[in-house]
Write a protein that holds these residues in place. Structure first.
Motif, PDB file in Angstrom:
ATOM      1  N   PRO A 112       0.849  -1.192   0.000  1.00 38.21           N
ATOM      2  CA  PRO A 112       0.000   0.000   0.000  1.00 38.21           C
ATOM      3  C   PRO A 112       0.891   1.251   0.000  1.00 38.21           C
ATOM      4  O   PRO A 112       1.654   1.441  -0.953  1.00 38.21           O
ATOM      5  CB  PRO A 112      -0.817  -0.160   1.281  1.00 38.21           C
ATOM      6  N   ARG A 113       0.861   2.061   1.029  1.00 34.82           N
ATOM      7  CA  ARG A 113       1.831   3.162   1.169  1.00 34.82           C
ATOM      8  C   ARG A 113       3.097   2.575   1.762  1.00 34.82           C
ATOM      9  O   ARG A 113       3.219   2.377   2.970  1.00 34.82           O
ATOM     10  CB  ARG A 113       1.275   4.270   2.072  1.00 34.82           C
ATOM     11  N   GLY A 114       4.064   2.269   0.905  1.00 32.85           N
ATOM     12  CA  GLY A 114       5.245   1.533   1.345  1.00 32.85           C
ATOM     13  C   GLY A 114       4.956   0.039   1.384  1.00 32.85           C
ATOM     14  O   GLY A 114       3.821  -0.414   1.249  1.00 32.85           O
ATOM     15  N   GLY A 115       6.026  -0.740   1.527  1.00 36.12           N
ATOM     16  CA  GLY A 115       5.844  -2.170   1.690  1.00 36.12           C
ATOM     17  C   GLY A 115       5.767  -2.970   0.416  1.00 36.12           C
ATOM     18  O   GLY A 115       5.363  -4.143   0.446  1.00 36.12           O
ATOM     19  N   ASP A 116       6.154  -2.395  -0.749  1.00 35.83           N
ATOM     20  CA  ASP A 116       6.338  -3.234  -1.937  1.00 35.83           C
ATOM     21  C   ASP A 116       7.391  -4.288  -1.613  1.00 35.83           C
ATOM     22  O   ASP A 116       8.365  -4.013  -0.899  1.00 35.83           O
ATOM     23  CB  ASP A 116       6.839  -2.410  -3.122  1.00 35.83           C
ATOM     24  N   GLU A 117       7.245  -5.494  -2.170  1.00 33.53           N
ATOM     25  CA  GLU A 117       8.133  -6.587  -1.789  1.00 33.53           C
ATOM     26  C   GLU A 117       8.747  -7.299  -2.989  1.00 33.53           C
ATOM     27  O   GLU A 117       8.105  -7.447  -4.036  1.00 33.53           O
ATOM     28  CB  GLU A 117       7.365  -7.626  -0.960  1.00 33.53           C
ATOM     29  N   LEU A 118       9.975  -7.772  -2.799  1.00 36.86           N
ATOM     30  CA  LEU A 118      10.637  -8.737  -3.676  1.00 36.86           C
ATOM     31  C   LEU A 118      10.736 -10.038  -2.894  1.00 36.86           C
ATOM     32  O   LEU A 118      11.291 -10.061  -1.788  1.00 36.86           O
ATOM     33  CB  LEU A 118      12.025  -8.245  -4.073  1.00 36.86           C
ATOM     34  N   ASN A 119      10.180 -11.110  -3.451  1.00 37.32           N
ATOM     35  CA  ASN A 119      10.132 -12.391  -2.746  1.00 37.32           C
ATOM     36  C   ASN A 119      10.631 -13.532  -3.615  1.00 37.32           C
ATOM     37  O   ASN A 119      10.503 -13.501  -4.843  1.00 37.32           O
ATOM     38  CB  ASN A 119       8.689 -12.719  -2.329  1.00 37.32           C
ATOM     39  N   ILE A 120      11.185 -14.532  -2.960  1.00 36.57           N
ATOM     40  CA  ILE A 120      11.419 -15.838  -3.577  1.00 36.57           C
ATOM     41  C   ILE A 120      10.180 -16.679  -3.301  1.00 36.57           C
ATOM     42  O   ILE A 120       9.740 -16.812  -2.156  1.00 36.57           O
ATOM     43  CB  ILE A 120      12.669 -16.511  -3.000  1.00 36.57           C
ATOM     44  N   ILE A 121       9.603 -17.244  -4.362  1.00 33.79           N
ATOM     45  CA  ILE A 121       8.339 -17.957  -4.239  1.00 33.79           C
ATOM     46  C   ILE A 121       8.618 -19.447  -4.038  1.00 33.79           C
ATOM     47  O   ILE A 121       9.199 -20.109  -4.901  1.00 33.79           O
ATOM     48  CB  ILE A 121       7.477 -17.719  -5.487  1.00 33.79           C
ATOM     49  N   GLU A 122       8.192 -19.948  -2.867  1.00 30.55           N
ATOM     50  CA  GLU A 122       8.418 -21.349  -2.516  1.00 30.55           C
ATOM     51  C   GLU A 122       7.116 -21.982  -2.057  1.00 30.55           C
ATOM     52  O   GLU A 122       6.270 -21.328  -1.437  1.00 30.55           O
ATOM     53  CB  GLU A 122       9.479 -21.460  -1.424  1.00 30.55           C
ATOM     54  N   ALA A 123       6.972 -23.268  -2.334  1.00 32.31           N
ATOM     55  CA  ALA A 123       5.720 -23.986  -2.122  1.00 32.31           C
ATOM     56  C   ALA A 123       5.220 -23.864  -0.690  1.00 32.31           C
ATOM     57  O   ALA A 123       5.957 -24.123   0.263  1.00 32.31           O
ATOM     58  CB  ALA A 123       5.897 -25.454  -2.487  1.00 32.31           C
ATOM     59  N   GLY A 124       3.956 -23.476  -0.561  1.00 35.81           N
ATOM     60  CA  GLY A 124       3.285 -23.472   0.729  1.00 35.81           C
ATOM     61  C   GLY A 124       3.523 -22.260   1.591  1.00 35.81           C
ATOM     62  O   GLY A 124       2.912 -22.132   2.662  1.00 35.81           O
ATOM     63  N   ASN A 125       4.379 -21.333   1.154  1.00 34.60           N
ATOM     64  CA  ASN A 125       4.713 -20.190   2.004  1.00 34.60           C
ATOM     65  C   ASN A 125       3.553 -19.202   2.105  1.00 34.60           C
ATOM     66  O   ASN A 125       2.833 -18.962   1.148  1.00 34.60           O
ATOM     67  CB  ASN A 125       5.943 -19.455   1.460  1.00 34.60           C
ATOM     68  N   ASN A 126       3.461 -18.614   3.298  1.00 39.25           N
ATOM     69  CA  ASN A 126       2.538 -17.514   3.566  1.00 39.25           C
ATOM     70  C   ASN A 126       3.364 -16.234   3.666  1.00 39.25           C
ATOM     71  O   ASN A 126       4.210 -16.094   4.560  1.00 39.25           O
ATOM     72  CB  ASN A 126       1.790 -17.774   4.879  1.00 39.25           C
ATOM     73  N   TYR A 127       3.127 -15.282   2.758  1.00 39.24           N
ATOM     74  CA  TYR A 127       3.925 -14.052   2.713  1.00 39.24           C
ATOM     75  C   TYR A 127       3.331 -12.915   3.532  1.00 39.24           C
ATOM     76  O   TYR A 127       3.841 -11.799   3.505  1.00 39.24           O
ATOM     77  CB  TYR A 127       4.181 -13.663   1.251  1.00 39.24           C
ATOM     78  N   GLY A 128       2.274 -13.228   4.293  1.00 38.98           N
ATOM     79  CA  GLY A 128       1.899 -12.373   5.408  1.00 38.98           C
ATOM     80  C   GLY A 128       0.827 -11.335   5.196  1.00 38.98           C
ATOM     81  O   GLY A 128       0.262 -10.853   6.170  1.00 38.98           O
ATOM     82  N   TRP A 129       0.568 -10.940   3.941  1.00 45.22           N
ATOM     83  CA  TRP A 129      -0.424  -9.877   3.733  1.00 45.22           C
ATOM     84  C   TRP A 129      -1.825 -10.385   4.095  1.00 45.22           C
ATOM     85  O   TRP A 129      -2.177 -11.490   3.736  1.00 45.22           O
ATOM     86  CB  TRP A 129      -0.407  -9.432   2.259  1.00 45.22           C
ATOM     87  N   PRO A 130      -2.625  -9.591   4.841  1.00 47.25           N
ATOM     88  CA  PRO A 130      -2.333  -8.252   5.361  1.00 47.25           C
ATOM     89  C   PRO A 130      -1.925  -8.249   6.833  1.00 47.25           C
ATOM     90  O   PRO A 130      -1.927  -7.178   7.462  1.00 47.25           O
ATOM     91  CB  PRO A 130      -3.685  -7.561   5.193  1.00 47.25           C
ATOM     92  N   ILE A 131      -1.580  -9.393   7.380  1.00 47.03           N
ATOM     93  CA  ILE A 131      -1.269  -9.447   8.812  1.00 47.03           C
ATOM     94  C   ILE A 131       0.035  -8.727   9.110  1.00 47.03           C
ATOM     95  O   ILE A 131       0.139  -7.934  10.058  1.00 47.03           O
ATOM     96  CB  ILE A 131      -1.229 -10.918   9.286  1.00 47.03           C
ATOM     97  N   ILE A 132       1.077  -9.012   8.292  1.00 47.08           N
ATOM     98  CA  ILE A 132       2.351  -8.304   8.450  1.00 47.08           C
ATOM     99  C   ILE A 132       2.671  -7.570   7.157  1.00 47.08           C
ATOM    100  O   ILE A 132       2.395  -8.064   6.066  1.00 47.08           O
ATOM    101  CB  ILE A 132       3.508  -9.246   8.840  1.00 47.08           C
ATOM    102  N   THR A 133       3.263  -6.391   7.283  1.00 51.69           N
ATOM    103  CA  THR A 133       3.642  -5.601   6.118  1.00 51.69           C
ATOM    104  C   THR A 133       4.550  -4.471   6.570  1.00 51.69           C
ATOM    105  O   THR A 133       4.509  -4.061   7.740  1.00 51.69           O
ATOM    106  CB  THR A 133       2.409  -5.023   5.393  1.00 51.69           C
ATOM    107  N   TYR A 134       5.361  -3.974   5.642  1.00 49.53           N
ATOM    108  CA  TYR A 134       6.183  -2.791   5.903  1.00 49.53           C
ATOM    109  C   TYR A 134       5.479  -1.518   5.432  1.00 49.53           C
ATOM    110  O   TYR A 134       6.078  -0.446   5.443  1.00 49.53           O
ATOM    111  CB  TYR A 134       7.548  -2.941   5.226  1.00 49.53           C
ATOM    112  N   GLY A 135       4.215  -1.632   5.031  1.00 47.23           N
ATOM    113  CA  GLY A 135       3.462  -0.474   4.579  1.00 47.23           C
ATOM    114  C   GLY A 135       2.342  -0.112   5.533  1.00 47.23           C
ATOM    115  O   GLY A 135       2.075  -0.810   6.529  1.00 47.23           O
TER     116      GLY A 135
END
Length: 371
Positions: A236-259
């Motif tokens: 959103p305001r801040g918190g754009d991400e670069l991620n390595i995509i791996e099976a089964g992972n939860n990348y956190g949105w919207p619970i955790i974010t840098y935005g």
């Protein structure tokens, strides 16, 4: 009109040494070739074996660039497309065996029971026409908003097809595995769900899920040497991400974010870390609105080897990332002087970087070493 005549007369624009630098700090000049500036809000491109370039326009046209000319007639045979908000005709991907089977894959937004949602289809492409078109994936449930359709497509080395779907502007959907929104999905090339997908035996999950907790990924690529799938997603305001995509992972949105929310309020729990949720390799604050992602492996720019390139819709630039041990150790902004939204970036078969600008008079650009 004046802009088009200006670029047509120059053809190549030489950018000064102030616009780029080598990793050692020495100046580097490069050229920007305006391949065409006659596109309307282009979104993606694909390079065909015969040298043609296919380009999507969000309004629903699939264009052909051939022998230095953007052909006036678009490709025929597309299914009905519903351009709305951020949606329309979006990404393209060639089947790994395209030269043999002619399968062209494309993502788009279509009407679905009165609402709009992400679709993925394929058709056999020959001579400016699509035939045998079949829909392989529909993100359900559809929604009322015109936001966050995701829609990037990538094949991996085993010919699995990866599809991104955004949260549709409804944050909790990205943590709901019974809802296609807010994640990355993996299919066989014919649309079947692989038996080894991480949630295939989960009774309450859509079996196509590969990852979840992704807000709206509009850049994805397979590293051509390692085979790893990389992804950039909008925060959103801040918190754009670069991620390595791996099976089964939860990348956190919207619970955790840098935005934070656009209103200035906190998102989710207002935290950046939580057990069981992945940290990004890199994040941007303020947001650059990333769209398009490429890993450079060509020979034209030797010291750009293995650098990542990310299009930026906000702040209007091309980001060059130097990554060591899965950490961004340097970031450089290119093309800032053009003042154009960068929608997509790809390495072409010529070993050069090709770029699309998301404008009403959008351009296809090519970065070349300076003479």
């Amino acid at each position: 009109m004046y802009r088009r005549l200006f670029f047509a007369s120059l053809s190549l624009l030489l950018l000064g040494a102030c616009n780029a630098a080598t990793d050692t700090g020495e100046p580097r000049a490069y050229q920007v070739e305006v391949v065409t500036d006659e596109l309307r809000h282009p979104w993606s491109m694909a390079f065909l074996p015969n040298g043609d370039v296919l380009i999507t326009e969000k309004a629903g046209r699939l264009r052909i660039f051939r022998d230095g000319e953007l052909l006036p007639e678009p490709v025929s045979g597309l299914p009905p497309i519903h351009p709305t908000g951020q949606g329309g005709l979006l990404d393209l991907a060639l089947h790994p065996d395209f030269e043999t089977n002619r399968w062209l894959y494309f993502s788009y937004v279509a009407n679905h029971e009165g609402d709009a949602t992400t679709h993925v289809a394929r058709g056999r492409y020959r001579d400016g026409k699509l035939s045998d078109v079949e829909v392989l994936f529909i993100a359900e449930p559809a929604g009322h908003t015109g936001r966050h359709f995701g829609s990037r497509l990538v094949f991996d080395k085993d010919s699995y097809l990866y599809i991104t779907v955004g949260d549709r502007g409804n944050q909790p959907r990205a943590q709901d595995l019974s809802d296609h929104a807010g994640g990355t999905h993996r299919l066989h090339d014919d649309g079947r769900v692989p038996d080894n997908n991480p949630f295939v035996n989960h009774p309450d999950a859509k079996p196509s899920f590969y990852t979840y907790g992704n807000r709206n990924a509009q850049g994805m690529t397979m590293h051509p040497e390692t085979g790893v799938i990389w992804q950039v997603e909008h925060g959103p305001r801040g918190g754009d991400e670069l991620n390595i995509i791996e099976a089964g992972n939860n990348y956190g949105w919207p619970i955790i974010t840098y935005g934070i929310n656009y209103s200035g309020t906190q998102v989710g729990e207002g935290i950046t870390h939580k057990e069981g949720m992945e940290q990004p390799v890199h994040y941007w604050d303020p947001s650059i609105a990333p769209s398009g992602l490429a890993v450079y492996t060509g020979n034209a720019f030797p010291d750009w080897q293995d650098n990542f390139f990310v299009g930026a819709l906000a702040h209007e630039h091309l980001a060059r990332l130097v990554i060591k041990d899965n950490k961004v150790v340097k970031e450089e902004k290119l093309l800032t002087e053009r003042g154009e939204r960068i929608r997509d970036v790809r390495q072409g078969p010529d070993g050069l970087l090709w770029i699309l600008t998301d404008e009403s008079d959008g351009s296809l650009l090519r970065l070349k070493p300076a003479k």
